[in-house]
Motif scaffolding. Structure first.
Motif, mmCIF file in Angstrom:
data_model
loop_
_atom_site.group_PDB
_atom_site.id
_atom_site.type_symbol
_atom_site.label_atom_id
_atom_site.label_comp_id
_atom_site.label_asym_id
_atom_site.label_seq_id
_atom_site.Cartn_x
_atom_site.Cartn_y
_atom_site.Cartn_z
ATOM 1 N N VAL A 5 0.864 -1.178 0.000
ATOM 2 C CA VAL A 5 0.000 0.000 0.000
ATOM 3 C C VAL A 5 0.897 1.223 0.000
ATOM 4 O O VAL A 5 1.916 1.253 0.678
ATOM 5 N N ALA A 6 0.527 2.219 -0.788
ATOM 6 C CA ALA A 6 1.285 3.471 -0.774
ATOM 7 C C ALA A 6 0.388 4.586 -1.235
ATOM 8 O O ALA A 6 -0.678 4.346 -1.803
ATOM 9 N N SER A 7 0.822 5.796 -0.964
ATOM 10 C CA SER A 7 0.103 6.964 -1.438
ATOM 11 C C SER A 7 0.353 7.097 -2.936
ATOM 12 O O SER A 7 1.413 6.721 -3.423
ATOM 13 N N SER A 8 -0.621 7.642 -3.669
ATOM 14 C CA SER A 8 -0.421 7.838 -5.097
ATOM 15 C C SER A 8 0.661 8.907 -5.313
ATOM 16 O O SER A 8 0.891 9.713 -4.415
ATOM 17 N N PRO A 9 1.320 8.998 -6.422
ATOM 18 C CA PRO A 9 1.204 8.125 -7.582
ATOM 19 C C PRO A 9 1.942 6.802 -7.385
ATOM 20 O O PRO A 9 2.932 6.750 -6.670
ATOM 21 N N ARG B 337 0.653 -4.416 -6.385
ATOM 22 C CA ARG B 337 -0.254 -3.402 -5.851
ATOM 23 C C ARG B 337 -1.565 -3.431 -6.633
ATOM 24 O O ARG B 337 -1.558 -3.554 -7.854
ATOM 25 N N PRO B 343 -2.843 4.420 -12.017
ATOM 26 C CA PRO B 343 -1.638 4.474 -11.186
ATOM 27 C C PRO B 343 -1.223 5.874 -10.742
ATOM 28 O O PRO B 343 -0.458 6.009 -9.796
ATOM 29 N N MET B 344 -1.719 6.917 -11.405
ATOM 30 C CA MET B 344 -1.263 8.254 -11.027
ATOM 31 C C MET B 344 -2.059 8.828 -9.857
ATOM 32 O O MET B 344 -1.514 9.485 -8.978
ATOM 33 N N MET B 345 -3.369 8.650 -9.871
ATOM 34 C CA MET B 345 -4.194 9.256 -8.820
ATOM 35 C C MET B 345 -5.053 8.252 -8.070
ATOM 36 O O MET B 345 -5.826 8.613 -7.191
ATOM 37 N N GLY B 346 -4.922 6.961 -8.405
ATOM 38 C CA GLY B 346 -5.747 5.949 -7.755
ATOM 39 C C GLY B 346 -5.286 5.643 -6.340
ATOM 40 O O GLY B 346 -4.238 6.095 -5.893
ATOM 41 N N SER B 348 -4.393 2.678 -3.481
ATOM 42 C CA SER B 348 -4.053 1.264 -3.365
ATOM 43 C C SER B 348 -4.955 0.616 -2.323
ATOM 44 O O SER B 348 -5.278 1.227 -1.305
ATOM 45 N N THR B 350 -6.110 -3.169 -0.178
ATOM 46 C CA THR B 350 -5.680 -4.510 0.222
ATOM 47 C C THR B 350 -6.886 -5.428 0.390
ATOM 48 O O THR B 350 -6.783 -6.622 0.246
ATOM 49 N N GLY B 422 0.334 14.233 -9.093
ATOM 50 C CA GLY B 422 1.423 13.274 -8.951
ATOM 51 C C GLY B 422 2.570 13.431 -9.941
ATOM 52 O O GLY B 422 3.492 12.619 -9.950
ATOM 53 N N GLN B 436 2.374 12.574 -1.015
ATOM 54 C CA GLN B 436 1.999 12.174 0.338
ATOM 55 C C GLN B 436 2.335 13.283 1.335
ATOM 56 O O GLN B 436 1.523 13.634 2.194
ATOM 57 N N ARG B 439 -0.051 16.190 0.928
ATOM 58 C CA ARG B 439 -1.346 15.891 1.566
ATOM 59 C C ARG B 439 -1.247 16.117 3.071
ATOM 60 O O ARG B 439 -2.139 16.705 3.681
#
Lengths: 323, 450
Positions: A5-9, B337, B343-346, B348, B350, B422, B436, B439
């Motif tokens: 899990v990670a922050s985008s992008p 993942r 992949p740019m603004m989505g 992740s 689990t 991103g 990150q 944010r």
């Protein structure tokens, strides 16, 4: 299923890396190093070897003592060594290379907190230290050696020649300046080799194109005025290709850490260096001014960054009153 | 129309990430078989959560409203399958919000599935007579049908469609850029149902009073440009071809690229007389008016090197990710993942029990090879983040200020202007998690105001 899990992008440019940037610069220096070996022979390899080794060792020892992971894998330490070596005269004593390298890394970089933290260009800090401490061993006479095997080594450097109206006609033509068949610091003689590597760096975006462009413009325009006013014996064009102006513009001033971050700041930084180089070359007691020009402009980089904060597209964020 | 000679439009800066569209761009849209259970979240949009309007254990048919709008900026929610509701649950959405869900167990009989659904969703006749439609009724109808922006942000569409005499709308931009790598849902929609998009565009222009309709498509989708150009015929709708560059489909970038207008920081395109609408949203609008269908399904791209059979699927809202992924042959072993969106603004995820929402444009499964494995080094102040930021910010300064909790610096460098596209983090050679940190900075600034 084992997912992270990670922050985008979640995508990154795989070709980019801090180490890759440093390696790019070393690659871009290959033509310059080749010319240097051609002109100065073993002296060139000797100084580059000693400086790279000492810089790397200094960084490793410092990191070890400071409890940081001891590694020079980001290649920034060795790069400082290469640049420092290329800015020394061929006849520099070995202890000068060693002391310059130690000073460059220890005082120029590590004392500020290592990579990314230093205010001044480490290689120039090291060079300034040895130039001022061992002025005798590194002055204009250090470049000239009558009994040298290569032609270039028996001449004074072009800018030293140009300082005196009496000797100004000995100033080499454009061709020797381009291919590097003149005297000078190990890496500054061939403008062609420097341009080749420098343009590669700008195309790769490893170096910001605004800085070298700024330096060239900032130097050529005052040089033309000084020429008209009779302050200098050579043309603006000669100033551009002689000495370490281009080497400084493409390889020293473009050090990302010690140059501004905003495009506008990069322009001011470059133009400032260019103007300072011409003032130092024309009015100071030094034939060359790149080192001091870069160090002086380095010192105003934090200010330049603050003065040139770009306005976001659409204007600044409206702050709500009483919020 | 000579498509090759059309001019290309773009905005300043931005990046060129690998497009990775080939996984799914040639996969025709399929209908996902009705899942056994859907869990419909009550907050799928920007704004206030919806309020449940049915009793537990109620029989509902597809399209029945199950929750009312919870405020002006909010939207109702509708049953996406026919069946029986169960007790409300709670689930964590990909964006981290804990929301209430209404589960519906699907019954044997489904009036809207398979080919019937596909025909109603994409096919048939999409001609409209605007004279019969009261423009002011569209915003209300849109609000009733629960239509929100399908591009990802899920902003309630009825807010955009409201006529405001003080701020007249001149331009309607239909956004078919789909600049996120991997995603192809909009691309397929443009190819397979261009007429529904045009109908929706005309309805939106009718509602807002916009004089000009412009459809914006990136040049990596020239087949979609052709499909729409053919569908337009001689109608007064313009197509602008955009350079393939990220974030071309971001509202601010698009308005700048297509019209040369800067959306004020902290404002909306409406402030410069523009409404931007995703092609998927336009299509939903047409479905609402011509097919009386509220927003119950959406097209989801299931893609990435980690998925066995990438597909573009029509999925009932509330379907668990697991069901969608299983239908696509499941996940490969080298998965690294799983992303809701691109992949740019989505985001992740689990937990594969999380449901598809109105804003889920894709499920992207990345492998180890897709994720850069490198340590973060010190910032060398190279300025690449500044050179890519489409909004002209200084990302590294913002990140540093967030790290040092320096609220003044965050304000000075306009932290709230960042749209978190991103670009900076994508390009950063030092691998610094810039988005990150930014944010975090936004949250720090918000907290300091209290």
């Amino acid at each position: 299923m084992n997912v992270s899990v990670a922050s985008s992008p979640h995508f990154s440019n795989m070709k980019q890396g801090t180490r890759q940037m440093m390696v790019d610069v070393i690659l871009a220096l290959i033509p310059t190093i080749a010319v240097s070996v051609w002109i100065f022979g073993w002296y060139s390899i000797l100084h580059i070897g000693i400086c790279v080794l000492t810089c790397s060792l200094t960084e490793l020892v410092w990191k070890k003592l400071a409890g940081m992971p001891a590694s020079v894998s980001d290649a920034s330490g060795p790069l400082t060594g290469v640049i420092l070596a290329l800015s020394l005269p061929w006849s520099a004593p070995i202890y000068v290379s060693v002391l310059g390298s130690i000073f460059a890394i220890a005082i120029g970089k590590m004392i500020f907190g290592g990579l990314g933290m230093n205010l001044f260009n480490p290689a120039m800090v090291g060079r300034a230290f040895v130039m001022l401490s061992f002025a005798g061993a590194l002055g204009a006479s250090a470049y000239v050696y009558d009994g040298a095997p290569a032609d270039a080594l028996t001449q004074a450097t072009p800018l030293t020649v140009a300082r005196d109206v009496a000797t100004a006609q000995e100033f080499p033509g454009l061709w020797p300046l381009l291919i590097g068949k003149t005297n000078g610091s190990l890496g500054e003689t061939s403008s062609l080799a420097i341009l080749l590597g420098g343009i590669f760096l700008c195309v790769r975006r490893t170096a910001a194109w605004q800085i070298p462009t700024g330096v060239v413009l900032g130097a050529v325009i005052p040089a033309a005025f000084f020429e008209l006013l009779g302050f200098t014996a050579i043309t603006a064009f000669d100033h551009l290709f002689a000495g370490s102006l281009l080497f400084g513009a493409f390889f020293i001033a473009t050090d990302p850490v010690s140059s501004p971050i905003t495009p506008k700041g990069k322009w001011i930084f470059g133009v400032g260096i260019g103007i300072l180089i011409m003032i130092l070359r024309t009015f100071s007691s030094y034939p060359e001014g790149v080192m001091f020009a870069v160090l002086l402009m380095n010192s105003v980089v934090p200010l330049l960054n603050r003065w040139t904060i770009p306005t976001p597209v659409g204007g600044s964020f409206p702050e709500k009153p009483n919020a | 129309m000579q498509l090759k000679n059309l001019p290309r439009f773009t905005f300043k800066k931005g990046i060129h990430p690998p497009e990775c569209k080939s996984f799914s761009e040639h996969q025709a849209i399929e209908v996902l078989p009705t899942p056994d259970i859907v869990r419909i979240p009550l907050l799928q949009h920007i704004g206030a959560p919806s309020k449940v309007s049915i009793k537990p254990r109620a029989e509902v048919a597809v399209g029945d409203k199950i929750a009312d709008s919870g405020g002006f900026i909010s939207a109702p929610v509708h049953a996406s399958v026919s069946g029986k509701t169960a007790r409300e649950g709670v689930i964590t959405l990909p964006n981290g919000r804990r929301v209430t869900t209404v589960p519906i167990k699907a019954s044997e009989e489904q009036p809207l599935e398979g080919d019937t659904l596909k025909e109603a969703f994409l096919g048939g006749d999409w001609s409209i007579n605007l004279d019969e439609i009261d423009p002011t009724s569209l915003s209300t109808a849109c609000s009733e049908a629960g239509i929100v922006g399908m591009g990802g942000a899920a902003f309630p569409t009825h807010v955009k469609l409201m006529r405001n005499e003080e701020r007249p709308v001149t331009d309607l931009l239909i956004n078919g850029c789909e600049c996120e790598p991997f995603l192809t849902a909009d691309h397929r929609l443009m190819l397979e149902s261009p007429a529904s998009i045009l109908a929706g565009a005309k309805l939106a222009a009718h509602a807002t009073g916009a004089e000009n309709i412009t459809i914006c498509i990136e040049e990596n989708k020239m087949d979609a440009v052709q499909a729409l150009a053919d569908a337009i015929g001689d109608e007064n709708i313009q197509i602008k071809v955009m350079l393939s560059k990220y974030p071309q489909g971001g509202e601010k970038s698009l308005v700048m690229a297509a019209l040369g207008k800067a959306v004020p920081t902290g404002g909306l395109p409406l402030d410069v007389g523009v409404v931007v609408m995703n092609v998927g949203t336009a299509s939903s609008l047409a479905r609402m008016v011509l097919r009386q269908m509220p927003l119950t399904h959406r097209i989801v791209t299931v893609t990435g090197a980690g998925i066995e059979n990438p597909k573009n699927l029509i999925v009932p809202i509330g379907t668990p990710f697991q069901t969608v992924i299983d239908y696509c042959g499941g996940i490969k072993d080298n998965v690294s993942r799983i992303i809701a969106g691109g992949p740019m603004m989505g985001f992740s995820v689990t937990d594969l029990e999380i449901p598809v929402t109105k804003g889920t444009s894709g499920i992207t499964v990345l492998t180890h090879d897709d994720i850069k494995q490198a340590n973060t080094t010190a910032c060398v102040r190279c300025g690449m983040c500044v050179d890519t930021c489409p909004l002209d910010l200084v990302p590294t300064k913002l990140a540093l200020a967030a790290r040092h909790k320096s609220i003044d610096t965050l304000k000075q460098y306009s932290v709230d202007a960042c749209m978190e596209c991103g670009c900076c983090a994508y390009q950063c050679p030092a691998n610094i998690p810039l988005v990150q940190l930014i944010r975090t900075g936004k949250i720090l600034k918000k907290m300091s105001n209290n």
